[in-house]
Design an enzyme around this catalytic site. Structure first.
Site, PDB file in Angstrom:
ATOM      1  N   ASN A  49     107.251  18.386  77.211  1.00 35.77           N
ATOM      2  CA  ASN A  49     106.536  19.387  76.421  1.00 35.77           C
ATOM      3  C   ASN A  49     105.392  18.640  75.754  1.00 35.77           C
ATOM      4  O   ASN A  49     105.613  17.867  74.810  1.00 35.77           O
ATOM      5  CB  ASN A  49     107.472  20.011  75.383  1.00 35.77           C
ATOM      6  CG  ASN A  49     106.753  20.961  74.434  1.00 35.77           C
ATOM      7  OD1 ASN A  49     105.528  21.055  74.437  1.00 35.77           O
ATOM      8  ND2 ASN A  49     107.509  21.658  73.611  1.00 35.77           N
ATOM      9  N   TYR A 142      92.296  29.880  73.010  1.00 42.41           N
ATOM     10  CA  TYR A 142      92.044  28.854  74.030  1.00 42.41           C
ATOM     11  C   TYR A 142      90.694  28.185  73.789  1.00 42.41           C
ATOM     12  O   TYR A 142      90.580  26.956  73.786  1.00 42.41           O
ATOM     13  CB  TYR A 142      92.077  29.490  75.419  1.00 42.41           C
ATOM     14  CG  TYR A 142      91.762  28.534  76.546  1.00 42.41           C
ATOM     15  CD1 TYR A 142      92.751  27.691  77.056  1.00 42.41           C
ATOM     16  CD2 TYR A 142      90.489  28.476  77.106  1.00 42.41           C
ATOM     17  CE1 TYR A 142      92.475  26.813  78.093  1.00 42.41           C
ATOM     18  CE2 TYR A 142      90.195  27.603  78.143  1.00 42.41           C
ATOM     19  CZ  TYR A 142      91.194  26.770  78.630  1.00 42.41           C
ATOM     20  OH  TYR A 142      90.909  25.897  79.660  1.00 42.41           O
ATOM     21  N   ALA A 144      88.932  28.040  71.028  1.00 42.84           N
ATOM     22  CA  ALA A 144      88.964  27.259  69.788  1.00 42.84           C
ATOM     23  C   ALA A 144      89.696  25.940  69.990  1.00 42.84           C
ATOM     24  O   ALA A 144      89.287  24.889  69.472  1.00 42.84           O
ATOM     25  CB  ALA A 144      89.619  28.068  68.677  1.00 42.84           C
ATOM     26  N   LYS A 146      89.923  24.191  72.719  1.00 41.97           N
ATOM     27  CA  LYS A 146      89.111  23.276  73.523  1.00 41.97           C
ATOM     28  C   LYS A 146      87.897  22.774  72.740  1.00 41.97           C
ATOM     29  O   LYS A 146      87.474  21.617  72.907  1.00 41.97           O
ATOM     30  CB  LYS A 146      88.680  23.956  74.817  1.00 41.97           C
ATOM     31  CG  LYS A 146      89.841  24.297  75.747  1.00 41.97           C
ATOM     32  CD  LYS A 146      90.654  23.073  76.139  1.00 41.97           C
ATOM     33  CE  LYS A 146      91.715  23.389  77.187  1.00 41.97           C
ATOM     34  NZ  LYS A 146      92.475  22.209  77.628  1.00 41.97           N
ATOM     35  N   ILE A 175      87.854  26.606  87.910  1.00 38.21           N
ATOM     36  CA  ILE A 175      88.496  25.796  88.935  1.00 38.21           C
ATOM     37  C   ILE A 175      89.745  26.537  89.406  1.00 38.21           C
ATOM     38  O   ILE A 175      90.489  27.090  88.586  1.00 38.21           O
ATOM     39  CB  ILE A 175      88.915  24.416  88.384  1.00 38.21           C
ATOM     40  CG1 ILE A 175      87.759  23.745  87.641  1.00 38.21           C
ATOM     41  CG2 ILE A 175      89.445  23.531  89.512  1.00 38.21           C
ATOM     42  CD1 ILE A 175      86.556  23.416  88.481  1.00 38.21           C
TER      43      ILE A 175
END
Length: 253
Positions: A49, A142, A144, A146, A175
């Site tokens: 994890n 997501y 934020a 990154k 991708i």
């Protein structure tokens, strides 16, 4: 024939599929001993994890115990969290996404960097995203996460000064991976797969191997003076603000 990572020990997270799997394979081909970790079980995969403090620390300590050193870390594990708008997301949704995408790379850097320093240095590569550069490429949490990761890489580079440990980020565009599979499947089902990647100047989506190649560059001595940087690998998507190719005048060489 020697590889650019001969004799190196590398940890790759999110290694069961997509970019992580491509990178783990490429690193091995280039001579590295690769510890491939992922929350999904599979042959040769260490269960992890990526957002768990205890599990990340244990992975790092076991790697050092087994191999004596760590030279390369590819903090690639991530989750998308879907495309729900911020008004549909809860604080728990954000916490789960940030835990993997931002806290995960922090933990891997925190625990691995001292060992890398002790063995003379090394390279840390983090998978960020074009969603961390501008809006429109991912959900709110997501994106934020990154964006935070991009800044973390800059801060970490300064705090690792003098250690000979470099850290950089890659920002992939669209991708084809397990994470983006729904986009590709929906496009193929509707016959619109030819439009995938149409917003970038290359007018196509990317392949996991293309990201892995940049990860190899950043992990290798070829990038020995590259530190604290973010490299977009997106077909040119982030090179401009959105516009219509048809309205831009000349659209081809």
């Amino acid at each position: 024939m020697t590889g650019v990572l001969d004799g190196k020990v590398a940890i790759v997270t999110g290694a069961a599929s997509g970019i992580g799997r491509a990178a783990a394979r490429l690193f091995r081909d280039e001579g590295a001993t690769v510890i491939a970790a992922d929350r999904s079980e599979g042959a040769g995969i260490v269960p992890l994890n990526a957002g768990s403090d205890d599990q990340v620390q244990a992975l790092v300590e076991q790697t050092v115990a087994d191999h004596g050193r760590i030279d390369v870390v590819f903090a690639n594990a991530g989750v998308s969290g879907g495309m729900a708008g911020m008004f549909e997301q809860s604080a728990e949704d954000w916490q789960a996404i940030l835990q993997t995408n931002l806290i995960g790379p922090f933990l891997l850097t925190k625990y691995a960097a001292p060992h890398m320093k002790a063995s003379g240095g090394g390279a840390i590569v983090c998978t960020a995203s074009v969603a961390g550069l501008r809006a429109g490429a991912g959900g709110a949490a997501y994106s934020a996460s990154k964006a935070g990761l991009i800044n973390f890489v800059k801060v970490a580079a300064t705090q690792l000064a003098g250690s000979q440990v470099r850290i950089n980020a890659i920002c992939p565009g669209l991708i084809e991976t397990g994470m983006t599979a729904p986009i590709y499947e929906r496009a193929r089902a509707t016959g619109s797969d030819g439009r995938i990647g149409q917003l970038n100047p290359m007018r196509r989506g990317g392949e996991a191997d293309e990201i892995a190649a940049v990860a190899l560059f950043l992990a290798s001595p070829a990038s020995s003076y590259v530190n604290g940087q973010t490299i977009a690998v997106d077909g040119g998507l982030s090179a401009s603000h959105p516009f219509s190719f048809q309205d831009y005048g000349r659209t081809s060489a």
